[in-house]
Design a protein around this motif. Sequence first.
Motif, short mmCIF file in Angstrom:
data_model
loop_
_atom_site.label_atom_id
_atom_site.label_comp_id
_atom_site.label_asym_id
_atom_site.label_seq_id
_atom_site.Cartn_x
_atom_site.Cartn_y
_atom_site.Cartn_z
N ARG A 39 -40.66 49.02 -54.97
CA ARG A 39 -41.27 49.51 -56.21
C ARG A 39 -42.79 49.31 -56.17
N GLY A 40 -43.52 50.36 -56.48
CA GLY A 40 -44.98 50.30 -56.51
C GLY A 40 -45.65 50.60 -55.19
N LEU A 41 -44.87 50.80 -54.13
CA LEU A 41 -45.43 51.12 -52.81
C LEU A 41 -44.90 52.47 -52.35
N ARG A 42 -45.80 53.34 -51.90
CA ARG A 42 -45.39 54.62 -51.33
C ARG A 42 -46.16 54.83 -50.06
N VAL A 43 -45.46 54.83 -48.93
CA VAL A 43 -46.13 54.99 -47.64
C VAL A 43 -46.19 56.46 -47.28
N ASP A 44 -47.21 56.82 -46.51
CA ASP A 44 -47.36 58.22 -46.10
C ASP A 44 -46.28 58.62 -45.09
N VAL A 45 -46.06 57.76 -44.09
CA VAL A 45 -45.08 58.05 -43.05
C VAL A 45 -44.35 56.75 -42.69
N ILE A 46 -43.03 56.84 -42.58
CA ILE A 46 -42.24 55.75 -42.01
C ILE A 46 -41.35 56.37 -40.96
N SER A 47 -41.17 55.63 -39.87
CA SER A 47 -40.28 56.15 -38.83
C SER A 47 -39.32 55.07 -38.38
N LEU A 48 -38.16 55.52 -37.96
CA LEU A 48 -37.13 54.67 -37.40
C LEU A 48 -37.02 55.01 -35.93
N GLY A 49 -37.35 54.03 -35.08
CA GLY A 49 -37.35 54.26 -33.64
C GLY A 49 -35.96 54.13 -33.04
N PRO A 50 -35.83 54.47 -31.77
CA PRO A 50 -34.53 54.48 -31.11
C PRO A 50 -33.89 53.10 -30.96
N LYS A 51 -34.66 52.04 -31.10
CA LYS A 51 -34.12 50.68 -31.01
C LYS A 51 -34.01 50.03 -32.39
N GLY A 52 -34.12 50.84 -33.46
CA GLY A 52 -33.97 50.33 -34.81
C GLY A 52 -35.25 49.77 -35.41
N GLU A 53 -36.39 50.02 -34.78
CA GLU A 53 -37.66 49.50 -35.28
C GLU A 53 -38.26 50.46 -36.31
N PHE A 54 -38.90 49.88 -37.32
CA PHE A 54 -39.57 50.67 -38.35
C PHE A 54 -41.08 50.60 -38.16
N TRP A 55 -41.71 51.76 -38.15
CA TRP A 55 -43.17 51.87 -38.10
C TRP A 55 -43.63 52.53 -39.38
N ILE A 56 -44.71 52.03 -39.95
CA ILE A 56 -45.34 52.66 -41.11
C ILE A 56 -46.72 53.14 -40.67
N VAL A 57 -47.06 54.36 -41.08
CA VAL A 57 -48.35 54.95 -40.77
C VAL A 57 -48.99 55.43 -42.07
N GLU A 58 -50.18 54.93 -42.34
CA GLU A 58 -50.97 55.39 -43.48
C GLU A 58 -52.01 56.37 -42.98
N CYS A 59 -52.07 57.53 -43.60
CA CYS A 59 -52.98 58.61 -43.20
C CYS A 59 -54.23 58.58 -44.08
N LYS A 60 -55.37 58.48 -43.44
CA LYS A 60 -56.64 58.44 -44.16
C LYS A 60 -57.51 59.61 -43.71
N SER A 61 -57.85 60.47 -44.67
CA SER A 61 -58.56 61.70 -44.35
C SER A 61 -60.08 61.53 -44.35
N CYS A 62 -60.57 60.44 -44.96
CA CYS A 62 -62.02 60.22 -44.99
C CYS A 62 -62.30 58.76 -45.32
N ARG A 63 -63.55 58.41 -45.20
CA ARG A 63 -63.99 57.03 -45.47
C ARG A 63 -63.64 56.62 -46.91
N ALA A 64 -63.92 57.48 -47.88
CA ALA A 64 -63.65 57.16 -49.29
C ALA A 64 -62.16 56.91 -49.52
N ASP A 65 -61.31 57.68 -48.89
CA ASP A 65 -59.86 57.51 -49.00
C ASP A 65 -59.47 56.11 -48.53
N PHE A 66 -60.02 55.68 -47.41
CA PHE A 66 -59.73 54.34 -46.90
C PHE A 66 -60.28 53.26 -47.83
N MET A 67 -61.50 53.41 -48.29
CA MET A 67 -62.15 52.38 -49.10
C MET A 67 -61.43 52.18 -50.44
N GLN A 68 -60.78 53.22 -50.95
CA GLN A 68 -60.08 53.12 -52.24
C GLN A 68 -58.68 52.52 -52.09
#
Length: 154
Positions: A39-68
């Motif tokens: 609750r309260g968290l929304r990730v841009d991308v999550i993936s489930l790898g072939p060995k059961g591992e979870f990766w989260i990827v946050e996509c940042k389109s510009c400096r301001a996006d990251f700073m906020q």
Amino acid sequence: MTRLEPSLPAMPGQRLARGVGRLLRSMDHAVLTEFTPHRGLRVDVISLGPKGEFWIVECKSCRADFMQDRKWQGYVEWCDRYFWAVDCDFPSELLPADTGLICADAYGGEIQRMAPESRLAGARRSKVMRDFARASALRLQGLTDPDAFSAAAF
């Protein structure tokens, strides 16, 4: 039979997420975008790898996006590896060195720096796995039978 190219997403972050999804799929990961691990968290991308591992990827389109972005540190505890995805012109020195880095565009991406591994605890992994499976199944059903959701209130 000719394959139609899907239209490009309108927003720059969504284009990055599309390219990241293609990269991760090429690595045999199953990918979801805009996933809520808690609750309260929304990730841009999550993936489930072939060995059961979870990766989260946050996509940042510009400096301001990251700073906020104030929530990203809360995402780390919901995955085994955490990455940033940016375009090749992004000032990557802004990104924390102890996280992964993917350079991407709408058509693919490349891992520039592998994220350190921090394995999820068993109970948390089980919760993320159940939520990932449920979100995947609901999205698939929505694609194959959009009217099913209007009937769900019976």
